[in-house]
Design a protein around this motif. Structure first.
Motif, mmCIF file in Angstrom:
data_model
loop_
_atom_site.group_PDB
_atom_site.id
_atom_site.type_symbol
_atom_site.label_atom_id
_atom_site.label_comp_id
_atom_site.label_asym_id
_atom_site.label_seq_id
_atom_site.Cartn_x
_atom_site.Cartn_y
_atom_site.Cartn_z
ATOM 1 N N MET A 10 63.383 24.130 14.202
ATOM 2 C CA MET A 10 63.877 23.986 15.567
ATOM 3 C C MET A 10 63.174 24.956 16.525
ATOM 4 N N LEU A 11 62.964 26.183 16.064
ATOM 5 C CA LEU A 11 62.277 27.171 16.894
ATOM 6 C C LEU A 11 60.831 26.750 17.146
ATOM 7 N N SER A 12 60.196 26.238 16.115
ATOM 8 C CA SER A 12 58.816 25.765 16.254
ATOM 9 C C SER A 12 58.741 24.635 17.265
ATOM 10 N N ASP A 13 59.683 23.689 17.201
ATOM 11 C CA ASP A 13 59.694 22.565 18.147
ATOM 12 C C ASP A 13 59.913 23.057 19.575
ATOM 13 N N MET A 14 60.801 24.034 19.749
ATOM 14 C CA MET A 14 61.089 24.543 21.088
ATOM 15 C C MET A 14 59.842 25.164 21.709
ATOM 16 N N PHE A 15 59.175 26.045 20.937
ATOM 17 C CA PHE A 15 57.943 26.650 21.439
ATOM 18 C C PHE A 15 56.862 25.591 21.666
ATOM 19 N N GLY A 16 56.825 24.600 20.800
ATOM 20 C CA GLY A 16 55.829 23.539 20.941
ATOM 21 C C GLY A 16 56.007 22.746 22.220
ATOM 22 N N TYR A 17 57.249 22.430 22.575
ATOM 23 C CA TYR A 17 57.506 21.680 23.807
ATOM 24 C C TYR A 17 57.158 22.509 25.052
ATOM 25 N N ILE A 18 57.485 23.804 25.003
ATOM 26 C CA ILE A 18 57.132 24.669 26.142
ATOM 27 C C ILE A 18 55.621 24.719 26.307
ATOM 28 N N SER A 19 54.914 24.882 25.191
ATOM 29 C CA SER A 19 53.450 24.910 25.236
ATOM 30 C C SER A 19 52.899 23.589 25.762
ATOM 31 N N PHE A 20 53.478 22.484 25.317
ATOM 32 C CA PHE A 20 53.017 21.162 25.736
ATOM 33 C C PHE A 20 53.139 20.992 27.251
ATOM 34 N N VAL A 21 54.289 21.402 27.810
ATOM 35 C CA VAL A 21 54.499 21.281 29.252
ATOM 36 C C VAL A 21 53.503 22.153 30.014
ATOM 37 N N CYS A 22 53.289 23.394 29.529
ATOM 38 C CA CYS A 22 52.336 24.295 30.196
ATOM 39 C C CYS A 22 50.934 23.713 30.197
ATOM 40 N N TRP A 23 50.532 23.110 29.086
ATOM 41 C CA TRP A 23 49.188 22.547 29.004
ATOM 42 C C TRP A 23 49.039 21.317 29.884
ATOM 43 N N LEU A 24 50.140 20.560 30.051
ATOM 44 C CA LEU A 24 50.066 19.418 30.958
ATOM 45 C C LEU A 24 49.842 19.860 32.398
ATOM 46 N N LEU A 25 50.366 21.039 32.746
ATOM 47 C CA LEU A 25 50.321 21.514 34.127
ATOM 48 C C LEU A 25 49.168 22.468 34.405
ATOM 49 N N VAL A 26 48.444 22.897 33.361
ATOM 50 C CA VAL A 26 47.563 24.055 33.497
ATOM 51 C C VAL A 26 46.497 23.895 34.583
ATOM 52 N N LEU A 27 45.883 22.744 34.699
ATOM 53 C CA LEU A 27 44.799 22.577 35.674
ATOM 54 C C LEU A 27 45.269 22.038 37.017
ATOM 55 N N LEU A 28 46.512 21.588 37.081
ATOM 56 C CA LEU A 28 46.990 20.994 38.334
ATOM 57 C C LEU A 28 46.972 21.969 39.514
ATOM 58 N N PRO A 29 47.358 23.255 39.334
ATOM 59 C CA PRO A 29 47.276 24.175 40.484
ATOM 60 C C PRO A 29 45.864 24.323 41.035
ATOM 61 N N GLN A 30 44.861 24.383 40.142
ATOM 62 C CA GLN A 30 43.483 24.534 40.604
ATOM 63 C C GLN A 30 42.967 23.256 41.239
ATOM 64 N N LEU A 31 43.315 22.114 40.662
ATOM 65 C CA LEU A 31 42.904 20.837 41.247
ATOM 66 C C LEU A 31 43.486 20.671 42.640
ATOM 67 N N TYR A 32 44.751 21.033 42.805
ATOM 68 C CA TYR A 32 45.390 20.908 44.117
ATOM 69 C C TYR A 32 44.789 21.894 45.111
ATOM 70 N N LEU A 33 44.521 23.123 44.658
ATOM 71 C CA LEU A 33 43.935 24.127 45.555
ATOM 72 C C LEU A 33 42.559 23.683 46.036
ATOM 73 N N ASN A 34 41.736 23.161 45.125
ATOM 74 C CA ASN A 34 40.419 22.664 45.521
ATOM 75 C C ASN A 34 40.541 21.533 46.541
ATOM 76 N N TYR A 35 41.483 20.621 46.280
ATOM 77 C CA TYR A 35 41.665 19.483 47.197
ATOM 78 C C TYR A 35 42.158 19.962 48.556
ATOM 79 N N LYS A 36 43.080 20.905 48.552
ATOM 80 C CA LYS A 36 43.632 21.409 49.809
ATOM 81 C C LYS A 36 42.581 22.142 50.624
ATOM 82 N N ARG A 37 41.749 22.965 49.960
ATOM 83 C CA ARG A 37 40.723 23.744 50.651
ATOM 84 C C ARG A 37 39.451 22.954 50.897
ATOM 85 N N LYS A 38 39.319 21.815 50.217
ATOM 86 C CA LYS A 38 38.072 21.040 50.245
ATOM 87 C C LYS A 38 36.898 21.933 49.844
#
Length: 303
Positions: free
Chosen positions: A1-29
């Motif tokens: 259960m602990l392994s699954d919990m950490f795994g889901y947190i890691s999965f969500v972080c990896w899904l989001l990891v590049l989105l802040p930079q992609l959005y910043l580049n788009y916003k700043r052009k």
């Protein structure tokens, strides 16, 4: 259960990891805060990660998340391809006074300032180079109209639209097809060989991925140091990276500590844990340069 919990947190972080930079580049052009070497090695590392997981027939979530990383890396490279040209256009012929000859030293310094500075600092520096060029012309007896010092027209710092975006999209799609195709072909070929060979190939690419991730941050750290600024670089990307790597390692270790299990996952453990120091260093650079040097790095001292 602990392994699954950490795994889901890691999965969500990896899904989001590049989105802040992609959005910043788009916003700043603009992609001026990123090192091309950093993104290229990150793409190579993510490809090796996916290749090893796919060929080695690891769990489907591991294969899909690695493929997602490859996709987002290619999108980020596409942004850099579009926006970086727009940065250099700020120092095109239209920015020089009429009748002026392009001064190689001024142009080189101007383009370097554009790459290593923020948009506001770039405008101010461009105005300084225009004034210097104007003074040279006056010294040679050439009469020119007074130049504006408010910086370059926005049209000259925008990325190339239309055909350039289409070209970037086609290159990105072709790159994805070639990368994914190489993995599919390799897996089909290795299906006729013993499983030991497949496992070896998977492990080799896993270690290659770890090595690439380990050195990928060096160009970005050097870029930040040379610019004395992290403007244009999203700290959120590295925050998600740190949390994702820590929880990923914890999910593996919480599941089992048997030797055979740890050996099988050793490349991915090394790849996740070995880069934490570099990621924390970049976060420190973001904090240090924003607090001590202002948003534009060393340029604030020039005001």
């Amino acid at each position: 259960m602990l392994s699954d919990m950490f795994g889901y947190i890691s999965f969500v972080c990896w899904l989001l990891v590049l989105l802040p930079q992609l959005y910043l580049n788009y916003k700043r052009k603009s992609s001026e805060g990123l090192s091309l070497g950093f993104i290229m090695m990150w793409l190579a590392g993510d490809f090796c990660d996916w290749f090893g997981a796919y060929v080695g027939r690891l769990l489907l979530p591991a294969i899909l998340i690695a493929l997602y990383f490859v996709f987002t890396d290619v999108v980020l490279l596409g942004q850099m391809f579009c926006y970086r040209k727009g940065d250099e256009d700020a120092f095109g012929d239209s920015q020089l006074p009429e009748g002026a000859e392009r001064q190689p030293l001024l142009v080189r310094r101007g383009r370097r300032a554009c790459r290593l500075s923020g948009r506001n600092a770039t405008k101010r520096r461009l105005a300084e180079y225009q004034a210097a060029e104007h003074a040279v012309l006056l010294d040679h007896g050439i009469v020119v109209e007074p130049i504006a010092t408010s910086g370059p027209d926005e049209d000259h710092v925008r990325p190339i639209m239309g055909g350039k975006r289409v070209k970037a999209t086609l290159i990105a799609v072709l790159t994805l097809v070639l990368l994914v195709g190489s993995g599919v072909v390799t897996r089909v070929v290795l299906a006729s060989y013993p499983d030991d060979l497949t496992d070896m190939v998977s492990q080799v690419f896993g270690y290659m991925s770890a090595a690439l991730f380990f050195v990928a941050y060096i160009p970005q750290i050097a870029w930040n140091f040379a610019a004395q600024s992290t403007e244009g670089l999203s700290a959120g990307m590295f925050i998600f990276t740190v949390i994702g790597n820590v929880t990923y390692c914890l999910s593996i270790l919480a599941y089992s500590t048997e030797q055979s299990y740890l050996i099988a996952y050793a490349p991915w453990l090394f790849g996740a844990a070995g880069t934490l120091g570099f990621e924390l260093l970049i976060l420190w650079q973001c904090y240090f340069y924003s607090r001590c040097c202002g948003p534009n790095g060393r340029d604030e001292d020039d005001d």
